[in-house]
Design an enzyme around this catalytic site. Structure first.
Site, PDB file in Angstrom:
ATOM      1  N   SER A  31       0.855  -1.272  -0.018  1.00 43.54           N
ATOM      2  CA  SER A  31      -0.019  -0.018   0.061  1.00 43.54           C
ATOM      3  C   SER A  31       0.742   1.348   0.062  1.00 43.54           C
ATOM      4  CB  SER A  31      -0.872   0.094   1.120  1.00 43.54           C
ATOM      5  OG  SER A  31      -1.383   1.139   1.504  1.00 43.54           O
ATOM      6  N   TYR A  62      -1.740  -0.936  10.940  1.00 42.99           N
ATOM      7  CA  TYR A  62      -1.927  -1.566   9.557  1.00 42.99           C
ATOM      8  C   TYR A  62      -0.592  -1.198   8.588  1.00 42.99           C
ATOM      9  CZ  TYR A  62      -3.599  -1.859   4.900  1.00 42.99           C
ATOM     10  OH  TYR A  62      -3.780  -2.149   3.504  1.00 42.99           O
ATOM     11  N   LYS A  85       2.318  -3.627   6.665  1.00 47.56           N
ATOM     12  CA  LYS A  85       2.825  -3.759   5.355  1.00 47.56           C
ATOM     13  C   LYS A  85       4.309  -3.374   5.295  1.00 47.56           C
ATOM     14  CE  LYS A  85      -1.098  -4.414   3.630  1.00 47.56           C
ATOM     15  NZ  LYS A  85      -1.463  -5.840   3.012  1.00 47.56           N
TER      16      LYS A  85
END
Ligand code: NAD
Ligand code: UD1
Length: 335
Positions: A124, A148, A152
């Site tokens: 992302s 979150y 990643k």
């Protein structure tokens, strides 16, 4: 060619299965249904005219993964399975790290044990943290602002180290900007649980009458109209980016990262206007305070993917809003 698609019943994974099928690559879907519906399978069948193999299972289940890799051979793994709600990740960080990071390590172990050496990973633009310059290219410093995002960043590091340790390994990290839209058939799209956090599904649910009005989070940013600017990418363009990444790196190894975006930003008010046009109605909205943690502007430098993969987006903001609207009207409650 055959590939395992983890999280393949989810929003982006399911659309990528269509793109894989169209490219003559057979997807086998592995999903634990934690954030998706089994009805996605029948929609894929309607769109592609073919039943896809589905295994209900979890990337954290090493035993099951070993069985899958022993029973079938795969040319690669397309790894979408993850939890993805930013706010929830701040409330439940261990759950996010366990699913997204530990789950990926388990998956990599099972791949390694069974000589599956290629992985395409759903990363992302969140791995760039606070933008230090625009447009954001792949050299931009890596950081994160929530668990979150850190999950990643961590997985990218693990993939890079794994490639470093073994010259056979290939990991392609695809850094998505803001995926939106739906399949043009109107049979498949995004159906978030509860109140949507993201702009496009919130507008769509307002247009269909499920929400009263859109709150525009901040009108005093340093942008063309004061509202936040993002790089929205149609989910089918994104899906094709995955196929391009895979097919262009058949002979390669190592860790590679690509931005998948359009390179163009649109403001919140521009998105609302585009959706009004697509749905032929005014979308009610009101100005609201800035959302904590938001940035003014974010968009990709998408030139690397263009140069190395021969991939660029084809679909416009009008395609994104039109397809979202068609899907939302057909399936206001999701699948
Ligand atoms: P999604 O929630 O629709 O799809 C994820 C799928 O993975 C779901 O079907 C879920 O049931 C499954 N899953 C989750 N944990 C699993 C596990 N442990 N084992 C097996 N299956 C599991 O999300 P999405 O929007 O399609 O996102 C796909 C990927 O892209 C995710 O990794 C996400 O972090 C990443 N991503 C998404 C966006 C976005 O805006 N949607 C942006 C950037 C990156
Ligand atoms: C969010 C995630 C990001 C993820 C991305 C994927 C957060 C903090 N970040 O980013 O990690 O990769 O989605 O698509 O959740 N907006 C409104 N009203 C709304 C919703 C949003 O005005 O009801 C505005 C936001 O302030 C922002 C823009 O719309 O300016 C886009 O918001 P959103 O769709 O949530 O995406 P991001 O914030 O870019």
């Amino acid at each position: 060619m055959k590939v395992l698609v983890t999280g393949g019943l989810g929003y982006i994974g399911s659309h990528t299965c269509i793109a894989l099928h169209n490219a003559g690559i057979t997807p086998v879907i592995l999903d634990n249904l934690s954030n998706s519906s089994i009805h996605v399978l029948q929609q894929l069948h309607k769109i592609c005219g073919q039943t896809f193999s589905f295994i209900e299972g979890d990337i954290r289940d090493q035993h099951q993964l070993e069985q899958i890799f022993k029973q079938q051979s795969f040319d690669a793994v397309f790894h979408f399975a993850a939890l993805k709600a930013v706010g929830e990740s701040c409330q439940q960080p261990r759950r996010y790290y366990e699913n997204n990071v530990c789950g990926t390590v388990t998956l990599l172990d099972a791949m390694y044990n069974n000589d599956v050496t290629r992985i395409i990973f759903s990363s992302s633009a969140t791995v760039y943290g606070e933008p230090q310059y625009l447009p954001i290219d792949e050299q931009h410093p890596i950081s994160a602002t929530n668990p979150y995002g850190w999950s990643k960043v961590m997985v990218e590091q693990i993939l890079a180290d794994n490639c470093q340790s073994d010259s056979q390994q290939l990991a392609i990290s695809l850094r998505y900007f803001n995926p939106v839209g739906a399949h043009s058939s109107g049979l498949l799209g995004e159906s978030p649980n509860g109140i949507p956090n993201n702009l496009m599904p919130y507008i769509a649910q307002t247009a269909v009458g499920k929400r009263a009005k859109v709150s525009v989070f901040g009108d005093d940013y340093d942008t063309n109209d004061g509202t936040g600017v993002r790089d929205y990418i149609h989910v089918m363009d994104l899906a094709e980016g995955h196929v391009a990444a895979f097919t262009n790196h058949q002979q390669d190894s190592g860790f590679l990262a690509y931005n998948l975006g359009t390179g163009q930003g649109y403001s919140v008010l521009e998105i609302i206007a585009a959706f009004s046009k697509a749905s032929r109605q005014q979308i009610p909205f009101q100005m609201a305070p800035r959302r904590q943690g938001d940035i003014a502007c974010n968009y990709a430098d998408a030139n690397l993917a263009k140069a190395k993969l021969g991939w660029q987006t084809k679909l416009t903001i009008n395609d994104m809003t039109r397809d979202t609207w068609r899907w939302q009207q057909n399936y206001p409650q999701g699948l």
